[in-house]
Design a protein around this motif. Sequence first.
Motif, PDB file in Angstrom:
ATOM      1  N   PRO A  38       0.847  -1.332   0.107  1.00  0.00           N
ATOM      2  CA  PRO A  38      -0.081  -0.170  -0.136  1.00  0.00           C
ATOM      3  C   PRO A  38       0.952   1.196   0.098  1.00  0.00           C
ATOM      4  CG  PRO A  38      -0.007  -0.840   2.195  1.00  0.00           C
ATOM      5  CD  PRO A  38       0.775  -1.870   1.297  1.00  0.00           C
ATOM      6  N   SER A  39       0.192   2.432  -0.334  1.00  0.00           N
ATOM      7  CA  SER A  39       1.049   3.493  -0.312  1.00  0.00           C
ATOM      8  C   SER A  39      -0.111   4.983  -0.276  1.00  0.00           C
ATOM      9  CB  SER A  39       1.737   4.051  -1.664  1.00  0.00           C
ATOM     10  OG  SER A  39       1.111   3.985  -2.683  1.00  0.00           O
ATOM     11  N   ALA A  40       0.450   5.820   0.513  1.00  0.00           N
ATOM     12  CA  ALA A  40      -0.373   6.798   0.827  1.00  0.00           C
ATOM     13  C   ALA A  40      -1.143   7.338  -0.380  1.00  0.00           C
ATOM     14  CB  ALA A  40       0.224   7.937   1.490  1.00  0.00           C
ATOM     15  N   SER A  41      -2.392   7.393  -0.505  1.00  0.00           N
ATOM     16  CA  SER A  41      -3.277   7.939  -1.604  1.00  0.00           C
ATOM     17  C   SER A  41      -2.905   7.216  -2.729  1.00  0.00           C
ATOM     18  CB  SER A  41      -3.134   9.490  -1.995  1.00  0.00           C
ATOM     19  OG  SER A  41      -3.284  10.054  -0.669  1.00  0.00           O
ATOM     20  N   ASN A  42      -2.613   5.866  -2.721  1.00  0.00           N
ATOM     21  CA  ASN A  42      -1.968   4.906  -3.929  1.00  0.00           C
ATOM     22  C   ASN A  42      -1.197   5.759  -4.700  1.00  0.00           C
ATOM     23  OD1 ASN A  42      -1.870   2.784  -5.036  1.00  0.00           O
ATOM     24  ND2 ASN A  42      -3.761   2.906  -6.393  1.00  0.00           N
ATOM     25  N   ARG A  43      -0.347   6.698  -4.242  1.00  0.00           N
ATOM     26  CA  ARG A  43       0.736   7.299  -5.076  1.00  0.00           C
ATOM     27  C   ARG A  43       1.557   6.688  -5.726  1.00  0.00           C
ATOM     28  NH1 ARG A  43       0.478  11.548  -1.216  1.00  0.00           N
ATOM     29  NH2 ARG A  43      -0.474  13.177  -2.020  1.00  0.00           N
ATOM     30  N   GLN A  44       1.982   5.530  -5.227  1.00  0.00           N
ATOM     31  CA  GLN A  44       2.958   4.669  -5.558  1.00  0.00           C
ATOM     32  C   GLN A  44       4.345   5.208  -5.976  1.00  0.00           C
ATOM     33  OE1 GLN A  44       1.146   1.642  -8.298  1.00  0.00           O
ATOM     34  NE2 GLN A  44      -0.693   2.934  -7.760  1.00  0.00           N
ATOM     35  N   PRO A  45       4.940   5.828  -5.051  1.00  0.00           N
ATOM     36  CA  PRO A  45       5.956   7.162  -5.487  1.00  0.00           C
ATOM     37  C   PRO A  45       7.540   6.531  -5.718  1.00  0.00           C
ATOM     38  CG  PRO A  45       5.628   7.020  -3.195  1.00  0.00           C
ATOM     39  CD  PRO A  45       4.633   6.174  -3.619  1.00  0.00           C
ATOM     40  N   CYS A  46       7.659   5.030  -5.454  1.00  0.00           N
ATOM     41  CA  CYS A  46       9.003   4.333  -5.398  1.00  0.00           C
ATOM     42  C   CYS A  46       9.618   4.130  -6.535  1.00  0.00           C
ATOM     43  CB  CYS A  46       8.694   3.173  -4.679  1.00  0.00           C
ATOM     44  SG  CYS A  46       7.940   2.926  -2.958  1.00  0.00           S
ATOM     45  N   GLY A  47      10.892   4.605  -6.605  1.00  0.00           N
ATOM     46  CA  GLY A  47      11.839   4.022  -7.515  1.00  0.00           C
ATOM     47  C   GLY A  47      12.611   3.067  -7.137  1.00  0.00           C
ATOM     48  N   PHE A  48      12.951   2.273  -7.917  1.00  0.00           N
ATOM     49  CA  PHE A  48      13.888   1.124  -7.619  1.00  0.00           C
ATOM     50  C   PHE A  48      15.100   1.069  -8.609  1.00  0.00           C
ATOM     51  CE2 PHE A  48       9.687   0.026  -6.833  1.00  0.00           C
ATOM     52  CZ  PHE A  48       9.560  -0.740  -5.566  1.00  0.00           C
ATOM     53  N   VAL A  49      16.416   0.737  -7.886  1.00  0.00           N
ATOM     54  CA  VAL A  49      17.541   1.048  -8.670  1.00  0.00           C
ATOM     55  C   VAL A  49      18.180  -0.329  -8.582  1.00  0.00           C
ATOM     56  CG1 VAL A  49      20.020   1.986  -8.906  1.00  0.00           C
ATOM     57  CG2 VAL A  49      17.749   3.404  -8.456  1.00  0.00           C
ATOM     58  N   VAL A  50      18.521  -0.944  -9.427  1.00  0.00           N
ATOM     59  CA  VAL A  50      19.048  -2.312  -9.326  1.00  0.00           C
ATOM     60  C   VAL A  50      20.659  -2.322  -9.564  1.00  0.00           C
ATOM     61  CG1 VAL A  50      18.974  -4.705  -9.933  1.00  0.00           C
ATOM     62  CG2 VAL A  50      17.033  -3.495  -9.809  1.00  0.00           C
ATOM     63  N   VAL A  51      21.501  -2.571  -8.791  1.00  0.00           N
ATOM     64  CA  VAL A  51      22.806  -2.717  -9.136  1.00  0.00           C
ATOM     65  C   VAL A  51      23.269  -4.238  -9.025  1.00  0.00           C
ATOM     66  CG1 VAL A  51      25.277  -2.119  -8.403  1.00  0.00           C
ATOM     67  CG2 VAL A  51      23.093  -0.596  -7.989  1.00  0.00           C
ATOM     68  N   ALA A  52      23.557  -5.028  -9.985  1.00  0.00           N
ATOM     69  CA  ALA A  52      24.105  -6.305  -9.949  1.00  0.00           C
ATOM     70  C   ALA A  52      25.482  -6.193 -10.501  1.00  0.00           C
ATOM     71  CB  ALA A  52      23.048  -7.140 -10.687  1.00  0.00           C
ATOM     72  N   ASN A  53      26.064  -5.602  -9.828  1.00  0.00           N
ATOM     73  CA  ASN A  53      27.827  -5.599 -10.296  1.00  0.00           C
ATOM     74  C   ASN A  53      28.546  -5.340  -8.986  1.00  0.00           C
ATOM     75  OD1 ASN A  53      30.045  -3.882 -10.725  1.00  0.00           O
ATOM     76  ND2 ASN A  53      29.506  -3.941 -12.999  1.00  0.00           N
ATOM     77  N   ARG A  54      29.332  -6.281  -8.695  1.00  0.00           N
ATOM     78  CA  ARG A  54      30.084  -6.229  -7.313  1.00  0.00           C
ATOM     79  C   ARG A  54      31.046  -4.902  -7.324  1.00  0.00           C
ATOM     80  NH1 ARG A  54      29.297 -11.786  -7.250  1.00  0.00           N
ATOM     81  NH2 ARG A  54      28.426 -12.551  -5.396  1.00  0.00           N
ATOM     82  N   GLY A  55      31.748  -4.728  -8.519  1.00  0.00           N
ATOM     83  CA  GLY A  55      32.648  -3.569  -8.437  1.00  0.00           C
ATOM     84  C   GLY A  55      31.881  -2.343  -7.987  1.00  0.00           C
ATOM     85  N   MET A  56      30.931  -2.297  -8.842  1.00  0.00           N
ATOM     86  CA  MET A  56      30.218  -1.193  -8.318  1.00  0.00           C
ATOM     87  C   MET A  56      29.775  -0.820  -6.988  1.00  0.00           C
ATOM     88  SD  MET A  56      28.314   1.746 -10.009  1.00  0.00           S
ATOM     89  CE  MET A  56      26.970   2.856  -9.579  1.00  0.00           C
ATOM     90  N   MET A  57      29.164  -2.145  -6.477  1.00  0.00           N
ATOM     91  CA  MET A  57      28.602  -2.150  -5.072  1.00  0.00           C
ATOM     92  C   MET A  57      29.835  -1.635  -4.041  1.00  0.00           C
ATOM     93  SD  MET A  57      25.960  -5.409  -5.463  1.00  0.00           S
ATOM     94  CE  MET A  57      25.691  -5.620  -3.632  1.00  0.00           C
ATOM     95  N   ARG A  58      31.025  -2.501  -4.594  1.00  0.00           N
ATOM     96  CA  ARG A  58      32.273  -1.942  -3.579  1.00  0.00           C
ATOM     97  C   ARG A  58      32.224  -0.522  -3.582  1.00  0.00           C
ATOM     98  NH1 ARG A  58      35.386  -5.089   0.094  1.00  0.00           N
ATOM     99  NH2 ARG A  58      35.834  -3.219   1.103  1.00  0.00           N
ATOM    100  N   ARG A  59      32.269   0.141  -4.822  1.00  0.00           N
ATOM    101  CA  ARG A  59      32.285   1.718  -4.697  1.00  0.00           C
ATOM    102  C   ARG A  59      31.401   2.449  -3.963  1.00  0.00           C
ATOM    103  NH1 ARG A  59      31.712   4.634  -9.565  1.00  0.00           N
ATOM    104  NH2 ARG A  59      31.094   2.871 -10.886  1.00  0.00           N
ATOM    105  N   LEU A  60      30.126   1.954  -4.170  1.00  0.00           N
ATOM    106  CA  LEU A  60      28.934   2.372  -3.271  1.00  0.00           C
ATOM    107  C   LEU A  60      29.296   2.182  -1.695  1.00  0.00           C
ATOM    108  CD1 LEU A  60      26.105   1.222  -5.496  1.00  0.00           C
ATOM    109  CD2 LEU A  60      26.719   3.544  -5.329  1.00  0.00           C
ATOM    110  N   SER A  61      29.880   1.165  -1.271  1.00  0.00           N
ATOM    111  CA  SER A  61      30.159   0.942  -0.183  1.00  0.00           C
ATOM    112  C   SER A  61      31.133   1.837   0.357  1.00  0.00           C
ATOM    113  CB  SER A  61      30.518  -0.682   0.028  1.00  0.00           C
ATOM    114  OG  SER A  61      30.895  -0.704   1.358  1.00  0.00           O
ATOM    115  N   ASP A  62      32.224   2.146  -0.284  1.00  0.00           N
ATOM    116  CA  ASP A  62      33.154   2.720   0.092  1.00  0.00           C
ATOM    117  C   ASP A  62      32.591   4.299   0.250  1.00  0.00           C
ATOM    118  OD1 ASP A  62      34.968   0.847   0.239  1.00  0.00           O
ATOM    119  OD2 ASP A  62      35.880   1.312  -1.762  1.00  0.00           O
ATOM    120  N   GLU A  63      31.775   4.692  -0.692  1.00  0.00           N
ATOM    121  CA  GLU A  63      31.394   6.291  -0.838  1.00  0.00           C
ATOM    122  C   GLU A  63      30.483   6.353   0.381  1.00  0.00           C
ATOM    123  OE1 GLU A  63      29.686   7.894  -4.462  1.00  0.00           O
ATOM    124  OE2 GLU A  63      28.622   9.370  -3.211  1.00  0.00           O
ATOM    125  N   SER A  64      29.578   5.382   0.861  1.00  0.00           N
ATOM    126  CA  SER A  64      28.692   5.497   1.812  1.00  0.00           C
ATOM    127  C   SER A  64      29.475   5.751   3.291  1.00  0.00           C
ATOM    128  CB  SER A  64      27.683   4.362   1.784  1.00  0.00           C
ATOM    129  OG  SER A  64      26.844   4.305   2.705  1.00  0.00           O
TER     130      SER A  64
END
Length: 189
Positions: A38-64
């Motif tokens: 469910p979402s408020a007023s059925n606005r369905q505001p979510c975006g989904f970003v899929v990262v299926a690349n371990r190298g990129m995930m490592r970079r994101l981990s370091d940045e975070s």
Amino acid sequence: MTDFRDLLRLRRSVRDYEDREVPVSLVRELITDACEAPSASNRQPCGFVVVANRGMMRRLSDESKKNLLSDMKALKSPMLRLYRPVLKDENFNVFYNAPCLIYITGPRDLHSTVKDCSLAASYLMLSAAGRGLGTCWVDLGSAIKAPETLAELHIPEDHKIVASIILGYPREIPPRPPRNEPKILTIIK
Ligand SMILES: Cc1cc2nc3c(=O)[nH]c(=O)nc-3n(C[C@H](O)[C@H](O)[C@H](O)COP(=O)(O)O)c2cc1C
């Protein structure tokens, strides 16, 4: 079909994954299930970003990790003492070498964004558990701010990351951490 109450107990935060990719078609199915939330007023505001690349995930981990350390220092956050050792550890990957990461984002200025995206995250994690997949919400991986990185991830400028969910085939399902007695404050009849 797993009984729903069994499914609730089957979902655990998994931090150890097989070295096996999750097919994109399966990730799409999980996201479709997340959109049943469910979402408020059925606005369905979510975006989904899929990262299926371990190298990129490592970079994101370091940045975070880097951003969290400086945010916590600036805020003089007591959490800093708790998390500093892992955040400073170059070898620590907040995503535990999982093969896939899903960021769930929503409009920064929408009052229900955190609630809507968190519900979508719950549905996604339960859907994954029902299909034999493991997940873990990894807040330590959400602190992505660099405009170049946000652009690379195609996160709209007016969106923020609410949930950061890793996904993969679990090596094992960890035992259920203990739960407190429910704090039912009142039942008025
Ligand atoms: C909002 C949120 C943030 C979390 N962040 C992290 C995290 O950064 N790293 C991690 O290993 N687990 C994280 N977790 C997982 C929790 O530690 C886990 O849900 C809790 O220990 C209960 O275990 P269970 O999920 O197996 O029931 C997070 C969970 C939630 C809901």
